[in-house]
Design an enzyme around this catalytic site. Sequence first.
Site, PDB file in Angstrom:
ATOM      1  N   CYS A   1      20.141  35.194  80.237  1.00 41.72           N
ATOM      2  CA  CYS A   1      20.797  34.176  81.076  1.00 41.72           C
ATOM      3  C   CYS A   1      21.218  32.988  80.214  1.00 41.72           C
ATOM      4  CB  CYS A   1      19.822  33.779  82.187  1.00 41.72           C
ATOM      5  SG  CYS A   1      19.974  32.109  82.817  1.00 41.72           S
TER       6      CYS A   1
ATOM      7  N   CYS B   1      19.893  29.521  80.962  1.00 39.84           N
ATOM      8  CA  CYS B   1      18.450  29.453  80.703  1.00 39.84           C
ATOM      9  C   CYS B   1      18.215  29.125  79.236  1.00 39.84           C
ATOM     10  CB  CYS B   1      17.758  30.780  81.020  1.00 39.84           C
ATOM     11  SG  CYS B   1      17.900  31.301  82.731  1.00 39.84           S
TER      12      CYS B   1
END
Lengths: 109, 303
Positions: A33, A36
């Site tokens: 991600c 992230c």
Amino acid sequence: MSEITLTDNNFEQEVVEASKTMPVLTDFWASWCPPCRAMSPIIEELAKEYDGKIKVGKYNVEEGTVVAEKLGVQSIPAFFIYKNGVVIDSWVGAMSKEEVAKKIEKALL
Amino acid sequence: MEQLIIIGSGPAGYTAAIYAARAELKPLMFCGDEVGGQLITTTEVENFPGFPDGILGPDLMAAMRKQAEKFGTRVVEKKVTAVDFKSSPKKVTVGDEVFEAKSIIVATGASARRLNLPGEAKYYGKGLSACATCDGFFFKNKNLFVVGGGDAALEEAIFLTKFASEVTVLVRTDVLRASKIMQERAEANPKIKFMFNASIVGYVGDDKIVGARVKNNATNEEKDIPIDGIFIAIGHDPNTKIFEGQLALEKNYIKPVGFVGTEIPGVYVAGDVADWRYRQAISAAGTGCMAALEAEKFLAGNE
């Protein structure tokens, strides 16, 4: 204190119970991600800056499922701040360090 | 007073910062909400020269920032809330602080467009997403909508079929805008369906999305369709709100004078905020370089 690794097994004790003595910021993330990854150094820095004031834990959604499902996580990065055993703040997506710090400050009041 | 303030922290902003810092202008950069810009939410960047094996968007932006800081750029993770370029010196407001500068580079880029339907904010993270890469994982064996008809929409749809059982692409008109190669790839994917002349006009669900109100743009009929998740890929809008009344805008983009100039001497523009046509990291970086060189020339001429 550096961030601790959260799992389905230790979440209750390390987050819910622990938040009764000190607020806990939890970061739900995954390696694939991009936002992230962008948030990860910010959270790491904040964990150091607020050492002794808040506890910071990271929950990898690829390794755990139970807690993520219970909290209804459908988007990452997802953040929850626990205090006195309950969630007092939560948000999804990347955010500037300043804004996260503001949320931490609010949790410390 | 500052020599140069750079507004924005994408490839345009950082490239401008690298050049300006090396020219000893000690640039001050305000990052804005999305620190690192649009590449922060992408995965592999495969078309940026110099990275034959590709590089992750956040890694590329972290490297650019490091390079800009190495030469003395002061990077501030705050958002500019107002500007006054018509005064002398030029003023940049950040919350309750006001900064003055001799020159400015505007590199505020663009942000993913949202549908902006009632109650939308509460559904983000609850079945509504603008990042398939991030959130596709949570929709294993689910039925999904992807809204959009361009390359980005089809790319998301194809990616989501790794998890979802069915992905329906909602296209506002009766044709796809996407490139031929992407259309062929999507059409060949058995999990992808298309719904043309279709727009989402509302969300269904109390605490998370369970359906969408879909309007048929040909007949104006509306109906609620059950769905587990909705991914939005309807393009980008330039971040020009704070420049209204200060710089000339065309279709919300800043209209450059020459390559990277504006009608105000000492104010330059770089990257996607002035580029509706190319919108690439490398073209943004290129204009960032040009803007810094122009600012340097302007400052030298004014001494």
